[in-house]
Design an enzyme around this catalytic site. Sequence first.
Site, mmCIF file in Angstrom:
data_model
loop_
_atom_site.group_PDB
_atom_site.id
_atom_site.type_symbol
_atom_site.label_atom_id
_atom_site.label_comp_id
_atom_site.label_asym_id
_atom_site.label_seq_id
_atom_site.Cartn_x
_atom_site.Cartn_y
_atom_site.Cartn_z
ATOM 1 N N ILE A 250 0.677 -1.159 0.091
ATOM 2 C CA ILE A 250 0.072 -0.027 0.231
ATOM 3 C C ILE A 250 0.819 1.378 -0.092
ATOM 4 O O ILE A 250 0.434 2.401 -0.660
ATOM 5 C CB ILE A 250 -1.100 -0.050 1.226
ATOM 6 C CG1 ILE A 250 -2.068 -1.105 1.007
ATOM 7 C CG2 ILE A 250 -1.692 1.348 1.507
ATOM 8 C CD1 ILE A 250 -2.843 -1.296 2.363
ATOM 9 N N ARG B 46 12.559 0.241 7.075
ATOM 10 C CA ARG B 46 13.656 -0.257 7.740
ATOM 11 C C ARG B 46 14.830 -0.844 6.836
ATOM 12 O O ARG B 46 15.888 -0.595 6.929
ATOM 13 C CB ARG B 46 13.321 -1.448 8.495
ATOM 14 C CG ARG B 46 12.556 -0.668 9.713
ATOM 15 C CD ARG B 46 11.949 -1.885 10.619
ATOM 16 N NE ARG B 46 10.952 -2.576 9.755
ATOM 17 C CZ ARG B 46 10.556 -3.915 10.223
ATOM 18 N NH1 ARG B 46 10.770 -4.285 11.179
ATOM 19 N NH2 ARG B 46 9.895 -4.622 9.121
ATOM 20 N N TYR C 256 -3.177 -6.274 17.375
ATOM 21 C CA TYR C 256 -3.350 -5.393 15.850
ATOM 22 C C TYR C 256 -4.418 -4.528 16.203
ATOM 23 O O TYR C 256 -4.410 -3.290 15.884
ATOM 24 C CB TYR C 256 -3.501 -6.263 14.826
ATOM 25 C CG TYR C 256 -3.495 -5.642 13.440
ATOM 26 C CD1 TYR C 256 -2.272 -4.964 12.903
ATOM 27 C CD2 TYR C 256 -4.640 -5.870 12.667
ATOM 28 C CE1 TYR C 256 -2.477 -4.478 11.713
ATOM 29 C CE2 TYR C 256 -4.555 -5.096 11.426
ATOM 30 C CZ TYR C 256 -3.582 -4.467 11.184
ATOM 31 O OH TYR C 256 -3.665 -3.961 9.610
ATOM 32 N N THR D 237 -1.519 -7.423 -0.783
ATOM 33 C CA THR D 237 -0.158 -7.267 -0.570
ATOM 34 C C THR D 237 0.540 -8.413 -0.024
ATOM 35 O O THR D 237 -0.207 -9.291 0.474
ATOM 36 C CB THR D 237 -0.200 -5.957 0.228
ATOM 37 O OG1 THR D 237 -0.477 -6.332 1.740
ATOM 38 C CG2 THR D 237 -0.800 -4.768 -0.142
HETATM 39 N N1 NAP Z 1 -2.869 -5.458 3.545
HETATM 40 C C1 NAP Z 1 -3.960 -5.337 4.101
HETATM 41 O O1 NAP Z 1 -4.735 -6.280 4.101
HETATM 42 C C2 NAP Z 1 -4.168 -4.239 5.169
HETATM 43 C C3 NAP Z 1 -5.461 -4.040 5.610
HETATM 44 C C4 NAP Z 1 -5.515 -3.062 6.564
HETATM 45 C C5 NAP Z 1 -4.501 -2.052 6.769
HETATM 46 N N2 NAP Z 1 -3.467 -2.358 6.593
HETATM 47 C C6 NAP Z 1 -2.451 -1.503 6.771
HETATM 48 O O2 NAP Z 1 -1.709 -0.894 5.742
HETATM 49 C C7 NAP Z 1 -0.434 -0.584 5.782
HETATM 50 C C8 NAP Z 1 0.585 -1.120 4.753
HETATM 51 O O3 NAP Z 1 -0.035 -2.533 4.727
HETATM 52 P P1 NAP Z 1 0.755 -3.284 3.452
HETATM 53 O O4 NAP Z 1 -0.330 -4.550 3.347
HETATM 54 O O5 NAP Z 1 1.230 -2.744 2.494
HETATM 55 O O6 NAP Z 1 1.939 -4.265 4.139
HETATM 56 P P2 NAP Z 1 3.329 -4.863 3.717
HETATM 57 O O7 NAP Z 1 3.287 -5.204 2.242
HETATM 58 O O8 NAP Z 1 3.821 -5.809 4.758
HETATM 59 O O9 NAP Z 1 4.316 -3.489 3.637
HETATM 60 C C9 NAP Z 1 4.667 -3.054 5.007
HETATM 61 C C10 NAP Z 1 5.659 -1.949 4.873
HETATM 62 O O10 NAP Z 1 6.013 -1.211 6.239
HETATM 63 C C11 NAP Z 1 7.338 -1.205 6.372
HETATM 64 N N3 NAP Z 1 7.738 -1.260 7.974
HETATM 65 C C12 NAP Z 1 7.216 -2.351 8.520
HETATM 66 N N4 NAP Z 1 7.732 -2.081 9.742
HETATM 67 C C13 NAP Z 1 8.119 -0.950 9.731
HETATM 68 C C14 NAP Z 1 8.901 -0.227 10.647
HETATM 69 N N5 NAP Z 1 9.034 -0.403 12.055
HETATM 70 N N6 NAP Z 1 9.633 0.998 10.419
HETATM 71 C C15 NAP Z 1 9.576 1.469 9.260
HETATM 72 N N7 NAP Z 1 8.825 0.683 8.127
HETATM 73 C C16 NAP Z 1 8.462 -0.437 8.521
HETATM 74 C C17 NAP Z 1 7.986 -2.316 5.455
HETATM 75 O O11 NAP Z 1 9.369 -2.328 5.118
HETATM 76 P P3 NAP Z 1 10.467 -2.855 5.900
HETATM 77 O O12 NAP Z 1 10.409 -4.120 6.317
HETATM 78 O O13 NAP Z 1 11.817 -2.674 5.194
HETATM 79 O O14 NAP Z 1 10.610 -1.843 7.099
HETATM 80 C C18 NAP Z 1 7.061 -2.282 4.453
HETATM 81 O O15 NAP Z 1 7.565 -1.619 3.237
HETATM 82 C C19 NAP Z 1 0.002 -1.269 7.233
HETATM 83 O O16 NAP Z 1 -0.220 -0.243 8.351
HETATM 84 C C20 NAP Z 1 -1.115 -2.106 7.611
HETATM 85 O O17 NAP Z 1 -1.763 -2.272 8.821
HETATM 86 C C21 NAP Z 1 -3.131 -3.515 5.505
#
Ligand code: NAP
Length: 258
Positions: A20, A40, A154, A189
Amino acid sequence: MDAGKTIVRHALVTGGGRGIGAAIALRLAADGLRVTVLGRNRGPVEALAARDSGRLHAVTADVADAAQVARALADAQARFGPVQVLVNNAGQAESAPFLKTDAGLWQRMLAVNLTGTMVCTQAVLPGMLEAGWGRVVNVASTAGLAGYAYVSAYCAAKHGVVGLTRALALELAARGVTVNAVCPGYTDTDLVRESVARVAAKTGRDPGDVRAEFAKTNPQGRLVTPGEVADAVSWLCGEGAGAVTGLSLPVCGGEVMQ
Ligand SMILES: NC(=O)c1ccc[n+]([C@@H]2O[C@H](COP(=O)([O-])OP(=O)(O)OC[C@H]3O[C@@H](n4cnc5c(N)ncnc54)[C@H](OP(=O)(O)O)[C@@H]3O)[C@@H](O)[C@H]2O)c1
């Protein structure tokens, strides 16, 4: 704002290397902003920034570590100037039954999802207040608006993000800074792919069936796309959304209604 004068704004997108966050960074860059992506690990953010080095810049930090965030912000501002738009997107989602949610899991969920949002906002906000203009968009979740079994830590963290959004929106309402959240449902994702794999491994079920069950929680019967979340964020970051603050906007096909 002067009529006819184009302001090139600088956005900081945390967790911007993939999923995202990457979709949001690319969308804001397409909207004409300069965008710093933070994560990170250096590899993913640098790969994303290399797609348009004139508009995108990469920095590394853990969002929950104030000293690392301060260093990353200094680097970002040296490249593109003061940050006027902050998208707190970095997040992680671990699951466990409540009685197996140990202190470590609890702290990890609060640190990245909630404390990270607070730390990054505190770092960037003084510049926004000085400019009298700013946009903060927090990527929460439907888990910030409703309860779900086996993700209590969470859910607690994301409910915290929604509460922080509402409180800060009121505190800043008369100061030119809006604070909103978007609340995606299951989005296509790596985070969801990893959750599907974990559930399949734990239960012995077919990964395709687990994914289909995730999609069924959405009344539209599908996963949300990262681009759909990015569109909502883009709107909240724009000039036209200036009267919108304190909103937690569900992006979930009607799964959760406000
Ligand atoms: N996918 C879903 O179904 C969904 C639904 C609702 C909400 N969300 C929210 O949307 C957001 C993005 O989710 P996503 O699905 O795109 O997740 P993702 O593909 O796992 O990506 C998460 C990103 O956050 C970075 N990250 C994780 N921990 C970090 C930290 N401590 N400091 C800095 N960067 C950090 C990771 O990079 P590094 O590991 O390199 O740090 C990665 O680029 C999150 O807040 C998630 O809770 C997702």
